[in-house]
Design an enzyme around this catalytic site. Structure first.
Site, PDB file in Angstrom:
ATOM      1  N   ARG A 135       4.117   0.622  12.569  1.00  0.00           N
ATOM      2  CA  ARG A 135       3.743  -0.745  12.202  1.00  0.00           C
ATOM      3  C   ARG A 135       3.734  -0.823  10.683  1.00  0.00           C
ATOM      4  NH1 ARG A 135      -1.608  -2.893  11.046  1.00  0.00           N
ATOM      5  NH2 ARG A 135      -1.555  -5.174  11.116  1.00  0.00           N
ATOM      6  N   TRP A 160      -4.635   3.625  11.618  1.00  0.00           N
ATOM      7  CA  TRP A 160      -4.564   3.375  10.187  1.00  0.00           C
ATOM      8  C   TRP A 160      -5.094   4.635   9.526  1.00  0.00           C
ATOM      9  CZ3 TRP A 160      -2.458  -0.468   7.329  1.00  0.00           C
ATOM     10  CH2 TRP A 160      -2.671  -0.384   5.942  1.00  0.00           C
ATOM     11  N   TYR A 209     -12.531  -0.817  13.470  1.00  0.00           N
ATOM     12  CA  TYR A 209     -12.927   0.433  12.808  1.00  0.00           C
ATOM     13  C   TYR A 209     -14.289   0.935  13.238  1.00  0.00           C
ATOM     14  CZ  TYR A 209      -8.970   0.089   9.608  1.00  0.00           C
ATOM     15  OH  TYR A 209      -7.706   0.049   9.093  1.00  0.00           O
ATOM     16  N   GLU A 226      -5.063  -1.393  14.175  1.00  0.00           N
ATOM     17  CA  GLU A 226      -5.639  -0.465  13.213  1.00  0.00           C
ATOM     18  C   GLU A 226      -6.925   0.100  13.787  1.00  0.00           C
ATOM     19  OE1 GLU A 226      -6.134  -2.018   9.220  1.00  0.00           O
ATOM     20  OE2 GLU A 226      -4.145  -2.960   9.261  1.00  0.00           O
ATOM     21  N   GLN A 281       0.800  -1.222   0.000  1.00  0.00           N
ATOM     22  CA  GLN A 281       0.000   0.000   0.000  1.00  0.00           C
ATOM     23  C   GLN A 281       0.837   1.279   0.000  1.00  0.00           C
ATOM     24  OE1 GLN A 281      -2.626  -2.033   3.112  1.00  0.00           O
ATOM     25  NE2 GLN A 281      -4.070  -0.645   2.133  1.00  0.00           N
ATOM     26  N   HIS A 292       0.749  -9.500   4.800  1.00  0.00           N
ATOM     27  CA  HIS A 292      -0.410  -8.610   4.653  1.00  0.00           C
ATOM     28  C   HIS A 292      -0.986  -8.836   3.241  1.00  0.00           C
ATOM     29  CE1 HIS A 292      -2.220  -4.775   6.458  1.00  0.00           C
ATOM     30  NE2 HIS A 292      -2.866  -4.922   5.324  1.00  0.00           N
ATOM     31  N   ASN A 297      -7.815  -5.100  14.565  1.00  0.00           N
ATOM     32  CA  ASN A 297      -8.134  -4.005  13.656  1.00  0.00           C
ATOM     33  C   ASN A 297      -9.600  -3.655  13.884  1.00  0.00           C
ATOM     34  OD1 ASN A 297      -5.564  -4.388  12.793  1.00  0.00           O
ATOM     35  ND2 ASN A 297      -6.082  -5.015  10.699  1.00  0.00           N
ATOM     36  N   ASN A 345      -1.910 -10.481   9.003  1.00  0.00           N
ATOM     37  CA  ASN A 345      -2.842  -9.370   9.187  1.00  0.00           C
ATOM     38  C   ASN A 345      -4.267  -9.804   8.848  1.00  0.00           C
ATOM     39  OD1 ASN A 345      -3.427  -6.368   9.414  1.00  0.00           O
ATOM     40  ND2 ASN A 345      -4.244  -6.838   7.389  1.00  0.00           N
ATOM     41  N   GLU A 346      -5.209  -9.523   9.748  1.00  0.00           N
ATOM     42  CA  GLU A 346      -6.631  -9.811   9.511  1.00  0.00           C
ATOM     43  C   GLU A 346      -6.862 -11.190   8.908  1.00  0.00           C
ATOM     44  OE1 GLU A 346      -9.172  -6.823   7.730  1.00  0.00           O
ATOM     45  OE2 GLU A 346      -8.306  -5.244   8.964  1.00  0.00           O
TER      46      GLU A 346
END
Ligand code: NAG
Ligand code: NAG
Ligand code: NAG
Ligand code: NAG
Ligand code: NAG
Ligand code: NAG
Ligand code: NAG
Length: 518
Positions: A105, A448, A338, A404, A48, A149, A336, A194-195
Site C-alpha cells: 500500500r 505500518w 493503532y 495501518e 514519507q 496522503h 488505521n 488517508n485518515e
C-alpha cells in the site's frame, strides 16, 4: 519539542512503546488459518519514503512547505531524501519479495504526477508510478494505491486554500481520473483519502499536520485558520471529493477495470477512562466524532445527530443532492488502527462559546485508563476486534481493510524489535479471532510501515518499519528487523507462537546517525 506538548485531539498514538501488549486473540496460528483471498501487506506514503522532492519535475506539496517551515518541530529533519524509494524502488520490491509481502500500500504524490494540481501531467512522474506498479505486478505483489496522503499540491493551497474550497472536488476528481486512466488497467484497490478524520483535525484544528492551520487557543502558534469551523468545512469538502471520485470510477472505469474504491479513517477503539456513567457516554461520543463523522454520511447520507447538535451551524449541511451522492459511495472502508484510547467526560466545554472539534466532543482522550475496572483491558490488541465489530453493528457490516497497524519504537539502530513482534503477533491473532467470530468482511491487513520513513510526528526520531534504513549510509541500505523475519516466517506458512519468537532475534546493530539534520 512539539510531541511532548499536549495535543487537544490525538492525531497518532505517540507513546505506544510504553504500553504492554497482551495477547487477547489466537496465540497459535498460521497464514492458512486466514482465508486464501485475505491479503497481507505493508504500507507507506509518498512523502514519507520517496525523497526526490524536487527531482524530475515534481512541485512542492503542503507537506514539503509544512516541514520546511517547522524546522524546530522536526529537529531540522525533512522528507527531501527520506528513504529515496524514488530511486530504490526495485531494491525495495526485492525486500518485499524476500519477506513474502502479498500487497504493498503506497500513495501517489499528486504534485509529482500533476505538479501544479491541475493541467499537464509530468511524464517523469507518470513513468515512475508505471515502473513501480509494473515491478510489483511482475513479482505478484498487489498494488493498493492511496490517492491522497496529506499532500495537496502547494499551488492549489496558494490559489484557493485547498480543502477549504469546493474547487478541490473538481481538481481532485480530475487527478483521480488521470490515475484511473493511466494505472487502472493494473490496479484494483484505490483509496481516495488517508485518515480523512484525523487529517481534518490535525490540519485545521490543532495544526499538527500540514497545512498547519488553527486559531488560538486551540493550536500552538496560529497564524491563519479557524479551529472552530475549518475542520468541519474541510471534512465536508473531502466527503464530496471522495464521493465524486467514486462516481467517476463507477461511471467511467468500473465496467472495464473491475476495481474497488474506498475511504480511509483513523479508527482507534475507545474505552471509558473510569467506569462512571459520564465517561461511558463520553466514550460513545468519541466513537461518533471519530468514526461517525465520516461513516454516518457514507452509510446513511447525513452527519450523526450528535455532531450536528454540538457543532450547530459550524458544520455544513449536506444538501439532498450531496447526501445522495455521498450515501453508499464506497466499496470498502480502510481503517488505521493503532491502539485503544481512554475517554473522560468534559461536558463543561459545551458551555464555552468558542469551541473546536474537541470542545464539541466534550471529552478528553488519554493513552492509559484512569482506574482498573474489570472491563478495561488496558489497551490490548482487543481494540481491533471491538472496532471491527462496532462497524459491523453500527454501519451495516461494510467491507474493511486494516490499512495501518503498527508500533512505534525508538530509532536507535537495533534490529532487535521484539516489542514490535509481540505487537504484530497480538493484533494479527486478535484479527483472526474476529474473523472466526463472524467479522468476516475484513479483507486484508497492512502493517505500518514497510520502511523506517519520515514519520508524521517526530520525523526520523521514531520508527515503525519492518526494515531499518541506515540514513548515515550514502546507499541508504535497508536491514530487515526481527519483525521482518517474523512476518516473513508467518507469510511463508510458518507456525507462530509467542514462545517461538526468540528464534528470529538478530543481534546486528547498525549505525543510527542520520541525514536528518542536513
Ligand atoms: C499449533 O498449531 C499447529 C497446527 O494446528 C499444531 O500442529 C500445533 O500442535 C500447535 N501447537 C501448540 C503448542 O498448540
Ligand atoms: C471562526 O468562524 C466563526 C464563524 O464564521 C466566527 O464566528 C469566529 O469569529 C471565527 N473565529 C476566528 C478565530 O476567526
Ligand atoms: C475541558 O474543557 C475546557 C473548556 O474547553 C478546557 O478549558 C479544559 O482544559 C478541558 N479539560 C480537560 C481535562 O481537558
Ligand atoms: C489494568 O491496569 C490496572 C492498573 O494499572 C491493573 O490493576 C489491572 O490488572 C490491569 N488489567 C489487565 C487486564 O491487565
Ligand atoms: C533502543 O531503544 C530501546 C527503547 O528505548 C531500548 O530499550 C534499547 O536499549 C535501545 N538500544 C540501543 C542499542 O540503544
Ligand atoms: C541479521 O541482519 C544482518 C543485516 O541485515 C544480516 O546480514 C544477517 O544475515 C542477519 N542474521 C540473521 C541470523 O538473520
Ligand atoms: C532483544 O530484545 C528483547 C526485549 O527488548 C530482549 O529480551 C532480548 O534479550 C534481546 N535480544 C538480544 C539478542 O539482544
Amino acid at each position: 519539542m512539539m510531541l511532548k506538548q499536549r495535543s487537544f485531539l490525538l492525531v497518532l498514538p505517540i507513546s505506544l512503546q510504553f504500553m504492554a501488549i497482551m495477547v487477547s486473540g489466537v496465540d497459535n496460528f498460521t497464514r492458512s488459518d486466514f482465508p486464501a483471498d485475505f491479503v497481507f501487506g505493508a504500507s507507506t506514503s509518498a512523502y514519507q519514503v520517496e525523497g526526490a522532492v524536487s527531482g524530475d519535475g515534481r512541485a512542492p506539496s503542503i507537506w514539503d512547505t509544512f516541514v520546511h517551515g517547522n524546522a524546530e518541530y522536526y529537529n531540522g529533519a525533512t522528507g527531501d531524501i527520506a528513504c529515496d524509494e524514488y530511486h530504490k524502488y526495485k531494491e525495495d520490491i526485492q525486500h518485499m519479495v524476500d519477506t513474502g509481502l502479498e500487497a504493498y500500500r503506497f500513495s501517489i504524490s499528486w504534485s509529482r504526477l500533476i505538479p501544479y494540481g491541475r493541467g499537464p501531467v509530468n511524464p517523469k512522474g507518470l513513468e515512475y508510478y508505471n515502473n513501480l506498479i509494473d515491478e510489483l505486478i511482475l513479482y505478484g505483489i498487489q498494488p493498493h494505491i492511496t490517492l491522497y496522503h496529506m499532500d495537496t499540491p502547494q499551488a492549489l493551497e496558494d490559489e484557493y486554500e485547498g480543502w477549504l474550497s469546493q474547487n478541490m472536488v473538481r481538481d481532485f476528481t480530475a487527478y483521480a481520473d488521470v490515475c484511473f486512466k493511466e494505472f487502472g488497467d493494473r490496479v484494483l484497490h484505490w483509496t481516495t483519502l488517508n485518515e480523512a478524520n484525523s487529517f481534518a483535525i490535525g490540519a485545521y484544528d490543532n495544526a499538527l499536520l500540514p497545512p498547519g492551520r488553527c486559531s488560538l487557543p486551540f493550536g500552538r502558534t496560529c497564524t491563519k485558520g479557524n479551529s472552530s469551523t475549518e475542520p468541519y468545512v474541510a471534512a465536508h469538502n473531502m466527503l464530496l471529493a471522495h464521493s465524486s471520485v467514486v462516481k467517476l470510477y463507477n461511471r467511467k472505469y468500473q465496467a472495464a477495470q473491475h476495481g474497488f474504491v474506498g475511504l480511509n479513517i483513523f479508527a482507534p477503539w475507545f474505552l471509558p477512562y473510569t467506569k462512571a456513567s459520564e465517561d461511558v457516554i463520553a466514550a460513545q461520543r468519541a466513537l461518533e466524532f471519530y468514526i461517525g463523522w465520516f461513516l454516518h454520511p457514507l452509510v446513511f447520507g447525513d452527519y450523526p445527530d450528535l455532531i450536528k447538535k454540538n457543532a450547530g451551524t459550524k458544520i455544513p449541511v449536506l444538501t439532498p443532492h450531496e447526501s445522495k451522492l455521498v450515501k453508499g459511495s464506497f466499496d470498502f472502508i480502510g481503517l488505521n488502527h493503532y491502539a485503544t484510547f481512554y475517554v473522560k467526560d468534559n461536558s463543561s466545554s459545551l458551555k464555552m462559546e468558542t469551541r473546536d472539534v474537541n470542545g464539541d466532543m466534550a471529552a478528553r482522550i488519554y493513552f492509559e485508563p484512569g482506574d482498573s475496572s474489570p472491563d478495561q483491558d488496558n489497551g490490548t490488541s482487543s481494540g481491533i476486534y471491538e472496532v471491527l465489530e462496532y462497524l459491523k453493528k453500527a454501519y451495516a457490516n461494510p467491507p474493511t481493510y486494516i490499512h495501518e497497524n503498527g508500533q512505534q519504537t525508538a530509532r536507535n539502530g537495533t534490529l532487535n524489535d521484539t516489542e514490535r513482534v509481540k505487537y504484530m503477533h497480538a493484533y494479527i491473532g486478535t484479527l483472526l479471532d474476529a474473523l472466526r467470530n463472524g467479522v468476516s468482511n475484513t479483507k486484508g491487513y497492512f502493517l505500518w510501515s514497510f520502511l523506517d520513513g519520515f514519520e508524521v510526528l517526530g520525523g526520523y526520531e521514531y520508527a515503525f518499519g519492518l526494515f531499518y534504513v541506515d540514513l548515515n549510509d550514502k546507499q541508504l541500505r535497508r536491514y530487515p528487523k526481527q519483525s521482518a523475519q517474523w512476518y516473513s516466517n508467518f507469510l511463508k506458512g510458518g507456525s507462530i507462537r509467542t514462545n517461538e519468537m526468540t528464534q528470529f532475534v538478530n543481534e546486528t546493530f547498525v549505525s543510527s546517525k542520520s541525514h536528518a539534520s542536513q
